[in-house]
Motif scaffolding. Sequence first.
Motif, PDB file in Angstrom:
ATOM      1  N   GLY A 174       7.760  16.451   0.464  1.00  0.00           N
ATOM      2  CA  GLY A 174       7.160  16.568   1.791  1.00  0.00           C
ATOM      3  C   GLY A 174       5.854  15.811   1.916  1.00  0.00           C
ATOM      4  O   GLY A 174       5.516  15.319   2.994  1.00  0.00           O
ATOM      5  N   VAL A 175       5.115  15.682   0.826  1.00  0.00           N
ATOM      6  CA  VAL A 175       3.867  14.921   0.828  1.00  0.00           C
ATOM      7  C   VAL A 175       4.160  13.428   0.724  1.00  0.00           C
ATOM      8  O   VAL A 175       3.512  12.605   1.366  1.00  0.00           O
ATOM      9  N   GLN A 176       5.147  13.063  -0.058  1.00  0.00           N
ATOM     10  CA  GLN A 176       5.532  11.654  -0.231  1.00  0.00           C
ATOM     11  C   GLN A 176       6.221  11.085   1.008  1.00  0.00           C
ATOM     12  O   GLN A 176       6.199   9.877   1.235  1.00  0.00           O
ATOM     13  N   GLU A 177       6.807  11.963   1.783  1.00  0.00           N
ATOM     14  CA  GLU A 177       7.682  11.542   2.875  1.00  0.00           C
ATOM     15  C   GLU A 177       7.013  10.592   3.866  1.00  0.00           C
ATOM     16  O   GLU A 177       7.612   9.604   4.297  1.00  0.00           O
ATOM     17  N   LYS A 178       5.764  10.852   4.226  1.00  0.00           N
ATOM     18  CA  LYS A 178       5.080  10.002   5.208  1.00  0.00           C
ATOM     19  C   LYS A 178       4.974   8.563   4.700  1.00  0.00           C
ATOM     20  O   LYS A 178       5.263   7.614   5.431  1.00  0.00           O
ATOM     21  N   ALA A 179       4.577   8.395   3.442  1.00  0.00           N
ATOM     22  CA  ALA A 179       4.474   7.046   2.877  1.00  0.00           C
ATOM     23  C   ALA A 179       5.846   6.379   2.806  1.00  0.00           C
ATOM     24  O   ALA A 179       5.962   5.168   3.039  1.00  0.00           O
ATOM     25  N   ILE A 180       6.878   7.145   2.507  1.00  0.00           N
ATOM     26  CA  ILE A 180       8.239   6.595   2.446  1.00  0.00           C
ATOM     27  C   ILE A 180       8.684   6.123   3.826  1.00  0.00           C
ATOM     28  O   ILE A 180       9.261   5.036   3.969  1.00  0.00           O
ATOM     29  N   THR A 236       0.827  -1.209   0.000  1.00  0.00           N
ATOM     30  CA  THR A 236       0.000   0.000   0.000  1.00  0.00           C
ATOM     31  C   THR A 236       0.860   1.257   0.000  1.00  0.00           C
ATOM     32  O   THR A 236       0.539   2.234  -0.684  1.00  0.00           O
ATOM     33  N   MET A 237       1.957   1.244   0.732  1.00  0.00           N
ATOM     34  CA  MET A 237       2.832   2.418   0.745  1.00  0.00           C
ATOM     35  C   MET A 237       3.522   2.593  -0.607  1.00  0.00           C
ATOM     36  O   MET A 237       3.731   3.724  -1.056  1.00  0.00           O
ATOM     37  N   LEU A 238       3.847   1.507  -1.273  1.00  0.00           N
ATOM     38  CA  LEU A 238       4.411   1.612  -2.623  1.00  0.00           C
ATOM     39  C   LEU A 238       3.391   2.220  -3.588  1.00  0.00           C
ATOM     40  O   LEU A 238       3.738   3.071  -4.417  1.00  0.00           O
ATOM     41  N   VAL A 239       2.127   1.804  -3.467  1.00  0.00           N
ATOM     42  CA  VAL A 239       1.069   2.395  -4.295  1.00  0.00           C
ATOM     43  C   VAL A 239       0.935   3.883  -3.970  1.00  0.00           C
ATOM     44  O   VAL A 239       0.820   4.715  -4.881  1.00  0.00           O
ATOM     45  N   ALA A 240       0.958   4.220  -2.687  1.00  0.00           N
ATOM     46  CA  ALA A 240       0.839   5.628  -2.300  1.00  0.00           C
ATOM     47  C   ALA A 240       1.983   6.461  -2.884  1.00  0.00           C
ATOM     48  O   ALA A 240       1.761   7.561  -3.391  1.00  0.00           O
ATOM     49  N   ILE A 241       3.185   5.931  -2.839  1.00  0.00           N
ATOM     50  CA  ILE A 241       4.356   6.667  -3.332  1.00  0.00           C
ATOM     51  C   ILE A 241       4.322   6.788  -4.850  1.00  0.00           C
ATOM     52  O   ILE A 241       4.487   7.886  -5.398  1.00  0.00           O
TER      53      ILE A 241
END
Length: 121
Positions: free
Chosen positions: A93-99, A78-83
Amino acid sequence: MKKDIGLGILRIGSAALMLTHGVPKLSKLLSGDFEFGDPIGIGVPASLFLAVVSEFVCPLFVLVGYKTRLAAIPTIITMLVAIFFVHLSDPFGVQEKAIVYLLLFTVIMIMGAGKYSIDRK
């Protein structure tokens, strides 16, 4: 012993933080509100259901240390999909949480739950 305490803190903290994203999605699902993204084209209800599994159900398993390595995998996906699908064009800064979640759950998958978990009982 220090390693197991560290793994416990990492596992419990990461899972608890992920639950803050999963609980609202579970509430949406249970209320019948299917307004949600469909980043990989499988349909909105399926996307919401998979998000609930990977951000609520699996983190509960990780939290208590049950089938921890397997339970971390859906959250990683799911985090890979989010990224790469949801936030690809967003600023870092928006991608950072998922990373960060991707890194945390990847370490949990590699290292396992540690001594203080259901997996070790």
